[in-house]
Scaffold this motif. Structure first.
Motif, mmCIF file in Angstrom:
data_model
loop_
_atom_site.group_PDB
_atom_site.id
_atom_site.type_symbol
_atom_site.label_atom_id
_atom_site.label_comp_id
_atom_site.label_asym_id
_atom_site.label_seq_id
_atom_site.Cartn_x
_atom_site.Cartn_y
_atom_site.Cartn_z
ATOM 1 N N ALA A 46 0.836 -1.209 0.000
ATOM 2 C CA ALA A 46 0.000 0.000 0.000
ATOM 3 C C ALA A 46 0.866 1.253 0.000
ATOM 4 O O ALA A 46 0.606 2.209 -0.746
ATOM 5 C CB ALA A 46 -0.937 -0.008 1.216
ATOM 6 N N TRP A 47 1.915 1.279 0.817
ATOM 7 C CA TRP A 47 2.798 2.443 0.890
ATOM 8 C C TRP A 47 3.542 2.640 -0.427
ATOM 9 O O TRP A 47 3.724 3.763 -0.881
ATOM 10 C CB TRP A 47 3.780 2.300 2.039
ATOM 11 N N GLY A 52 4.287 6.322 -5.117
ATOM 12 C CA GLY A 52 4.667 6.573 -6.504
ATOM 13 C C GLY A 52 6.166 6.422 -6.744
ATOM 14 O O GLY A 52 6.661 6.708 -7.832
ATOM 15 N N LEU A 53 6.898 5.992 -5.730
ATOM 16 C CA LEU A 53 8.345 5.803 -5.835
ATOM 17 C C LEU A 53 8.678 4.430 -6.413
ATOM 18 O O LEU A 53 7.880 3.502 -6.287
ATOM 19 C CB LEU A 53 8.995 5.910 -4.453
ATOM 20 N N PRO A 54 9.862 4.281 -6.994
ATOM 21 C CA PRO A 54 10.299 2.943 -7.396
ATOM 22 C C PRO A 54 10.454 2.079 -6.139
ATOM 23 O O PRO A 54 10.861 2.583 -5.082
ATOM 24 C CB PRO A 54 11.656 3.178 -8.052
ATOM 25 N N LEU A 55 10.155 0.811 -6.248
ATOM 26 C CA LEU A 55 10.211 -0.076 -5.082
ATOM 27 C C LEU A 55 11.615 -0.148 -4.486
ATOM 28 O O LEU A 55 11.774 -0.289 -3.276
ATOM 29 C CB LEU A 55 9.711 -1.473 -5.462
ATOM 30 N N LYS A 56 12.633 0.010 -5.305
ATOM 31 C CA LYS A 56 14.015 -0.042 -4.798
ATOM 32 C C LYS A 56 14.248 1.019 -3.718
ATOM 33 O O LYS A 56 15.069 0.837 -2.822
ATOM 34 C CB LYS A 56 15.020 0.128 -5.935
ATOM 35 N N ILE A 105 3.929 9.488 1.715
ATOM 36 C CA ILE A 105 4.851 8.474 2.230
ATOM 37 C C ILE A 105 6.244 9.061 2.032
ATOM 38 O O ILE A 105 6.613 9.432 0.917
ATOM 39 C CB ILE A 105 4.755 7.144 1.447
ATOM 40 N N LEU A 106 6.992 9.178 3.105
ATOM 41 C CA LEU A 106 8.356 9.696 3.028
ATOM 42 C C LEU A 106 9.315 8.575 3.408
ATOM 43 O O LEU A 106 9.174 7.966 4.466
ATOM 44 C CB LEU A 106 8.534 10.894 3.955
ATOM 45 N N VAL A 107 10.278 8.316 2.524
ATOM 46 C CA VAL A 107 11.247 7.249 2.743
ATOM 47 C C VAL A 107 12.619 7.886 2.916
ATOM 48 O O VAL A 107 13.086 8.602 2.034
ATOM 49 C CB VAL A 107 11.252 6.269 1.550
ATOM 50 N N GLY A 108 13.241 7.632 4.068
ATOM 51 C CA GLY A 108 14.519 8.270 4.366
ATOM 52 C C GLY A 108 14.262 9.663 4.929
ATOM 53 O O GLY A 108 13.128 10.118 4.999
#
Length: 118
Positions: A46-47, A52-56, A105-108
């Motif tokens: 879901a995240w 919309g980010l690449p899964l990597k 969703i914020l990654v990092g």
């Protein structure tokens, strides 16, 4: 807006900086330990789709586990389903901190991106 979900590994210095940033900006959050309560596959899916980010981008590419498993070479040939299954097996594979809100969703930790939370 519902409260933010802040997923972290408490010993991670980047997570500590991110948590301090949230506190300094008086942003309420629910804290979740990424190893003790690792993200489930359906949450990660879901995240991933919401971001919309690449899964990597969801992989902790600088982590020891990522490197010891040789994922740099394996990920390109894996399907998204296989990658999501793998991510859900161990919280240390997941990039952190991870912030989940109903709109972002914020990654990092990138303070400029995080300013959108204010």
């Amino acid at each position: 807006m519902k409260q933010l979900l802040f997923i972290e590994y408490p010993k991670c210095s980047t997570c500590q900086k991110a948590k301090q940033w949230l506190d300094d900006h008086c942003i309420a959050y629910e804290d979740r330990h990424i190893v003790e309560n690792r993200p489930k596959r359906d949450e990660l899916a879901a995240w991933f789709f919401q971001s919309g980010l690449p899964l990597k981008k969801f992989f902790n590419t600088s982590g020891l586990l990522y490197k010891s498993m040789g994922l740099k070479d394996k990920l390109p040939s894996m399907t998204e389903d296989e990658q999501l299954d793998l991510l859900s097996t161990n919280g240390m594979l997941v990039k952190r901190p991870l912030v989940v809100s109903n709109s972002r969703i914020l990654v990092g930790f990138k303070p400029k991106e995080w300013e959108s939370l204010i």
